[in-house]
Design a protein around this motif. Structure first.
Motif, PDB file in Angstrom:
ATOM      1  N   TYR A  45     -29.290  25.559  19.624  1.00  0.00           N
ATOM      2  CA  TYR A  45     -28.598  25.695  20.917  1.00  0.00           C
ATOM      3  C   TYR A  45     -27.111  25.368  20.841  1.00  0.00           C
ATOM      4  O   TYR A  45     -26.302  26.003  21.511  1.00  0.00           O
ATOM      5  N   ARG A  46     -26.726  24.407  20.014  1.00  0.00           N
ATOM      6  CA  ARG A  46     -25.305  24.017  19.971  1.00  0.00           C
ATOM      7  C   ARG A  46     -24.412  25.128  19.414  1.00  0.00           C
ATOM      8  O   ARG A  46     -23.217  25.137  19.642  1.00  0.00           O
TER       9      ARG A  46
ATOM     10  N   SER B 213     -26.083  23.673  26.501  1.00  0.00           N
ATOM     11  CA  SER B 213     -26.994  22.931  27.364  1.00  0.00           C
ATOM     12  C   SER B 213     -27.024  23.440  28.808  1.00  0.00           C
ATOM     13  O   SER B 213     -27.587  22.798  29.678  1.00  0.00           O
TER      14      SER B 213
ATOM     15  N   TYR C  41     -30.578  24.435  26.153  1.00  0.00           N
ATOM     16  CA  TYR C  41     -31.116  23.909  24.891  1.00  0.00           C
ATOM     17  C   TYR C  41     -32.017  24.911  24.161  1.00  0.00           C
ATOM     18  O   TYR C  41     -32.923  24.516  23.443  1.00  0.00           O
ATOM     19  N   SER C  42     -31.755  26.212  24.317  1.00  0.00           N
ATOM     20  CA  SER C  42     -32.583  27.232  23.679  1.00  0.00           C
ATOM     21  C   SER C  42     -32.134  27.490  22.240  1.00  0.00           C
ATOM     22  O   SER C  42     -30.951  27.738  21.977  1.00  0.00           O
ATOM     23  N   THR C  43     -33.101  27.438  21.318  1.00  0.00           N
ATOM     24  CA  THR C  43     -32.869  27.877  19.944  1.00  0.00           C
ATOM     25  C   THR C  43     -33.153  29.365  19.920  1.00  0.00           C
ATOM     26  O   THR C  43     -34.127  29.834  20.499  1.00  0.00           O
TER      27      THR C  43
END
Length: 74
Positions: A49-50, A55, A68-70
């Motif tokens: 996510y970063r 976020s 916060y999704s991968t």
């Protein structure tokens, strides 16, 4: 896929999918991945996510990306 350069070279991922490296509209994770690839290389990506949308809820053309999704390509 075309060879990638730091100067904003156009990258063709597949038929109909192209983008410019270091374009503000492209997530950092995709830029980072493509910059390390060789011409003709194929890769499966997992983008935390970063390096994706962070976020916050992020409205996209076809959906809202939850915080916060991968991201995974298939």
């Amino acid at each position: 896929m075309k060879h990638v350069f730091d100067d904003g070279t156009l990258v063709k991922i597949s038929d109909g999918v192209e983008f410019t490296v270091k374009d503000d509209k492209i997530i950092e994770g995709l830029d980072r991945a493509v910059m390390t690839m060789k011409k003709g290389e194929v890769a499966l990506l997992t983008i935390p996510y970063r390096y994706a949308f962070g976020s916050l809820d992020t409205p996209q053309e076809m959906a809202v990306v939850p915080p916060y999704s991968t991201l995974y390509n298939q």
